[in-house]
Design an enzyme around this catalytic site. Sequence first.
Site, mmCIF file in Angstrom:
data_model
loop_
_atom_site.group_PDB
_atom_site.id
_atom_site.type_symbol
_atom_site.label_atom_id
_atom_site.label_comp_id
_atom_site.label_asym_id
_atom_site.label_seq_id
_atom_site.Cartn_x
_atom_site.Cartn_y
_atom_site.Cartn_z
ATOM 1 N N ASP A 120 -0.009 25.741 -73.729
ATOM 2 C CA ASP A 120 0.001 25.107 -75.047
ATOM 3 C C ASP A 120 -0.562 26.091 -76.067
ATOM 4 O O ASP A 120 -1.660 26.620 -75.883
ATOM 5 C CB ASP A 120 -0.833 23.821 -75.020
ATOM 6 C CG ASP A 120 -0.605 22.973 -76.260
ATOM 7 O OD1 ASP A 120 0.458 23.113 -76.907
ATOM 8 O OD2 ASP A 120 -1.492 22.165 -76.584
ATOM 9 N N HIS A 127 -3.014 23.167 -89.083
ATOM 10 C CA HIS A 127 -3.763 22.463 -88.032
ATOM 11 C C HIS A 127 -5.010 23.263 -87.633
ATOM 12 O O HIS A 127 -6.113 22.709 -87.561
ATOM 13 C CB HIS A 127 -2.862 22.240 -86.816
ATOM 14 C CG HIS A 127 -3.592 21.697 -85.619
ATOM 15 N ND1 HIS A 127 -4.070 20.400 -85.563
ATOM 16 C CD2 HIS A 127 -3.929 22.273 -84.430
ATOM 17 C CE1 HIS A 127 -4.657 20.208 -84.389
ATOM 18 N NE2 HIS A 127 -4.600 21.325 -83.688
ATOM 19 N N ARG A 136 -16.147 23.312 -86.623
ATOM 20 C CA ARG A 136 -17.111 24.381 -86.933
ATOM 21 C C ARG A 136 -17.420 24.362 -88.425
ATOM 22 O O ARG A 136 -17.086 25.308 -89.157
ATOM 23 C CB ARG A 136 -16.528 25.749 -86.528
ATOM 24 C CG ARG A 136 -16.337 25.947 -85.027
ATOM 25 C CD ARG A 136 -15.791 27.326 -84.679
ATOM 26 N NE ARG A 136 -14.493 27.581 -85.311
ATOM 27 C CZ ARG A 136 -13.335 27.158 -84.813
ATOM 28 N NH1 ARG A 136 -13.293 26.502 -83.683
ATOM 29 N NH2 ARG A 136 -12.208 27.400 -85.458
ATOM 30 N N GLU A 194 -1.258 14.687 -80.182
ATOM 31 C CA GLU A 194 -0.883 15.922 -80.867
ATOM 32 C C GLU A 194 0.638 15.981 -80.843
ATOM 33 O O GLU A 194 1.252 16.046 -79.771
ATOM 34 C CB GLU A 194 -1.508 17.158 -80.196
ATOM 35 C CG GLU A 194 -3.028 17.199 -80.390
ATOM 36 C CD GLU A 194 -3.670 18.523 -80.004
ATOM 37 O OE1 GLU A 194 -3.053 19.318 -79.267
ATOM 38 O OE2 GLU A 194 -4.817 18.765 -80.453
ATOM 39 N N GLU A 196 3.945 17.755 -80.981
ATOM 40 C CA GLU A 196 4.303 19.149 -80.710
ATOM 41 C C GLU A 196 5.772 19.265 -80.316
ATOM 42 O O GLU A 196 6.420 18.284 -79.953
ATOM 43 C CB GLU A 196 3.429 19.715 -79.579
ATOM 44 C CG GLU A 196 1.934 19.556 -79.845
ATOM 45 C CD GLU A 196 1.059 20.446 -78.983
ATOM 46 O OE1 GLU A 196 1.582 21.431 -78.421
ATOM 47 O OE2 GLU A 196 -0.142 20.153 -78.890
ATOM 48 N N ASP A 228 0.707 15.977 -76.786
ATOM 49 C CA ASP A 228 -0.439 16.533 -76.060
ATOM 50 C C ASP A 228 -1.631 15.604 -76.297
ATOM 51 O O ASP A 228 -2.475 15.851 -77.159
ATOM 52 C CB ASP A 228 -0.703 17.950 -76.579
ATOM 53 C CG ASP A 228 -1.942 18.576 -75.964
ATOM 54 O OD1 ASP A 228 -2.338 18.161 -74.867
ATOM 55 O OD2 ASP A 228 -2.513 19.493 -76.599
ATOM 56 N N ARG A 232 -10.841 13.782 -77.820
ATOM 57 C CA ARG A 232 -11.613 14.690 -78.684
ATOM 58 C C ARG A 232 -13.078 14.772 -78.303
ATOM 59 O O ARG A 232 -13.713 15.827 -78.487
ATOM 60 C CB ARG A 232 -11.493 14.245 -80.150
ATOM 61 C CG ARG A 232 -10.094 14.218 -80.692
ATOM 62 C CD ARG A 232 -9.449 15.581 -80.633
ATOM 63 N NE ARG A 232 -8.110 15.546 -81.192
ATOM 64 C CZ ARG A 232 -7.209 16.504 -81.009
ATOM 65 N NH1 ARG A 232 -7.511 17.569 -80.278
ATOM 66 N NH2 ARG A 232 -6.014 16.400 -81.542
ATOM 67 N N GLN A 235 -13.282 16.945 -75.271
ATOM 68 C CA GLN A 235 -12.899 18.301 -75.681
ATOM 69 C C GLN A 235 -14.033 19.001 -76.430
ATOM 70 O O GLN A 235 -14.341 20.172 -76.165
ATOM 71 C CB GLN A 235 -11.646 18.213 -76.569
ATOM 72 C CG GLN A 235 -11.108 19.545 -77.056
ATOM 73 C CD GLN A 235 -9.939 19.373 -78.040
ATOM 74 O OE1 GLN A 235 -9.480 18.257 -78.296
ATOM 75 N NE2 GLN A 235 -9.451 20.478 -78.575
ATOM 76 N N TYR A 239 -15.307 22.505 -74.516
ATOM 77 C CA TYR A 239 -14.372 23.590 -74.782
ATOM 78 C C TYR A 239 -15.001 24.974 -74.975
ATOM 79 O O TYR A 239 -14.302 25.982 -74.885
ATOM 80 C CB TYR A 239 -13.456 23.246 -75.970
ATOM 81 C CG TYR A 239 -13.979 23.619 -77.340
ATOM 82 C CD1 TYR A 239 -13.438 24.715 -78.030
ATOM 83 C CD2 TYR A 239 -14.975 22.885 -77.958
ATOM 84 C CE1 TYR A 239 -13.894 25.054 -79.288
ATOM 85 C CE2 TYR A 239 -15.436 23.214 -79.205
ATOM 86 C CZ TYR A 239 -14.889 24.304 -79.865
ATOM 87 O OH TYR A 239 -15.344 24.636 -81.110
ATOM 88 N N LYS A 248 -7.676 17.382 -72.058
ATOM 89 C CA LYS A 248 -6.231 17.490 -72.255
ATOM 90 C C LYS A 248 -5.452 17.196 -70.978
ATOM 91 O O LYS A 248 -4.286 16.815 -71.049
ATOM 92 C CB LYS A 248 -5.885 18.933 -72.664
ATOM 93 C CG LYS A 248 -6.567 19.423 -73.920
ATOM 94 C CD LYS A 248 -5.801 18.979 -75.134
ATOM 95 C CE LYS A 248 -6.249 19.756 -76.369
ATOM 96 N NZ LYS A 248 -5.414 19.414 -77.527
ATOM 97 N N THR A 252 0.273 14.690 -70.369
ATOM 98 C CA THR A 252 1.034 15.280 -71.469
ATOM 99 C C THR A 252 2.436 14.688 -71.369
ATOM 100 O O THR A 252 3.061 14.763 -70.306
ATOM 101 C CB THR A 252 1.115 16.815 -71.325
ATOM 102 O OG1 THR A 252 -0.208 17.343 -71.189
ATOM 103 C CG2 THR A 252 1.785 17.443 -72.538
ATOM 104 N N THR A 341 -0.180 21.612 -82.096
ATOM 105 C CA THR A 341 0.008 20.506 -83.039
ATOM 106 C C THR A 341 0.733 20.977 -84.285
ATOM 107 O O THR A 341 0.374 21.986 -84.889
ATOM 108 C CB THR A 341 -1.369 19.943 -83.454
ATOM 109 O OG1 THR A 341 -2.099 19.650 -82.288
ATOM 110 C CG2 THR A 341 -1.224 18.699 -84.319
ATOM 111 N N GLU A 355 -7.001 15.074 -87.689
ATOM 112 C CA GLU A 355 -6.760 15.550 -89.049
ATOM 113 C C GLU A 355 -6.457 14.399 -90.014
ATOM 114 O O GLU A 355 -6.938 14.398 -91.146
ATOM 115 C CB GLU A 355 -5.584 16.519 -89.065
ATOM 116 C CG GLU A 355 -5.837 17.842 -88.388
ATOM 117 C CD GLU A 355 -4.554 18.649 -88.306
ATOM 118 O OE1 GLU A 355 -3.874 18.573 -87.267
ATOM 119 O OE2 GLU A 355 -4.222 19.330 -89.285
HETATM 120 MN MN MN Z 1 -1.996 20.803 -78.208
#
Ligand code: MN
Length: 397
Positions: A120, A127, A136, A194, A196, A228, A232, A235, A239, A248, A252, A341, A355
């Site tokens: 992915d 995005h 961040r 997500e 995609e 996907d 969150r 994740q 991550y 994830k 999928t 995404t 988002e």
């Molecule tokens: Mn993705």
Amino acid sequence: MPEQSPLDLAEGHPFGPQNLPYGVFTTAEDSTPRIGVRHGDHVLDAGAAAAALSSDHAELLAAPTLNPLMAAGRTVWQAVRAELRAWLTEPAHRAAVEPLLRPLDDVTMRLPFEVADYVDFYASEHHASNVGRIFRPDSPDPLTPNWKHLPIGYHGRSGTIVVSGTPVVRPSGQRKTPADPVPVFGPSVRLDIEAEVAFVVGTPSPTGTPVARGDFREHVFGVCLLNDWSARDLQAWEYVPLGPFLGKSFATSVSAWVTPLDALEAARTAPPARTHELLPYLDDSADEPDGLDLRIEVRINGEAVSNPPFSAMYWTAAQQLAHMTVNGASLRTGDLYASGTVSGPEPDQLGCLLELTQGKGPFLADGDEVVLTAWAPGPDGTRIGLGEVAGRITPAV
Ligand code: MN
């Protein structure tokens, strides 16, 4: 009045003979998976048609998955596509083909190919910037320093790729917000989507031989829509520093239909202007345009929530293929790589709830159904419909 033939489609149908996506289906009477080609709201039993019409490709089309056809290479893909178009449009074939078309409602669609590796990417600048600002907030640049120099990606879990319509069980796992003194375990409370687009590799490549951008069409068989699903909360905690993992890998979803790349020629469009000079294996400034004008719609419980434009993606699928193999990694038939995404610049063009709600939620509730659809411009003013990818959330076990 005679009943209308399934061969006679309404003018401009998005699943007309300009499209011809491939899938694999079973029926109530026969549980043997068979290759089907979508024509309008019917599916042609392609193996039976090939046998009835003594096609040279009858064996490939009699397989229970698309993998043998995908492995056969572009010359065969083009020959089979031309045959299918002739079978579905020429009066001489009508009597043989008409009985081999079944209403979509009468068949069960299966995962159309055996997935090899799954990667992915993260190719939307909008995005990546939006997520960077949410994950961040104290960083001066929402993009990481590598983002404009290479298409970032991670290896996902191919064994949990499921076909559209498969229920998605809410995953459980560890999460820890800054306010939690220690991590807690439980069902995800920030389950997201997500939207995609995924590319399906047909022709393999040997180890040690990078695949150049210009060979993209020799290797990639077609395109799916992909959701996907992303937890969150799992994740965000897991991550750093190696990227997405259990947030994830629980599921999928892909569309049941694979749209041949050849059906998307009229949708080719220039990707966004590059802001940084690229290394030669990625520099597409003199290439024919490899962006794709796919218009995606995201619906949750029947309500349209977003229209992400695939044409806004910074990195193309040809660049991603070149990057994925530049270290000498081989390609296998059935490799699947997704775009990342798809988000555009506008508030109604964002491809995930993270988002769309600026990180605040609400996220998916048990029972919610998410459906992604898309279309692309086709030849002579027609449209190419992409198969939908649908999934409903069921409670954590
Ligand atoms: Mn993705």
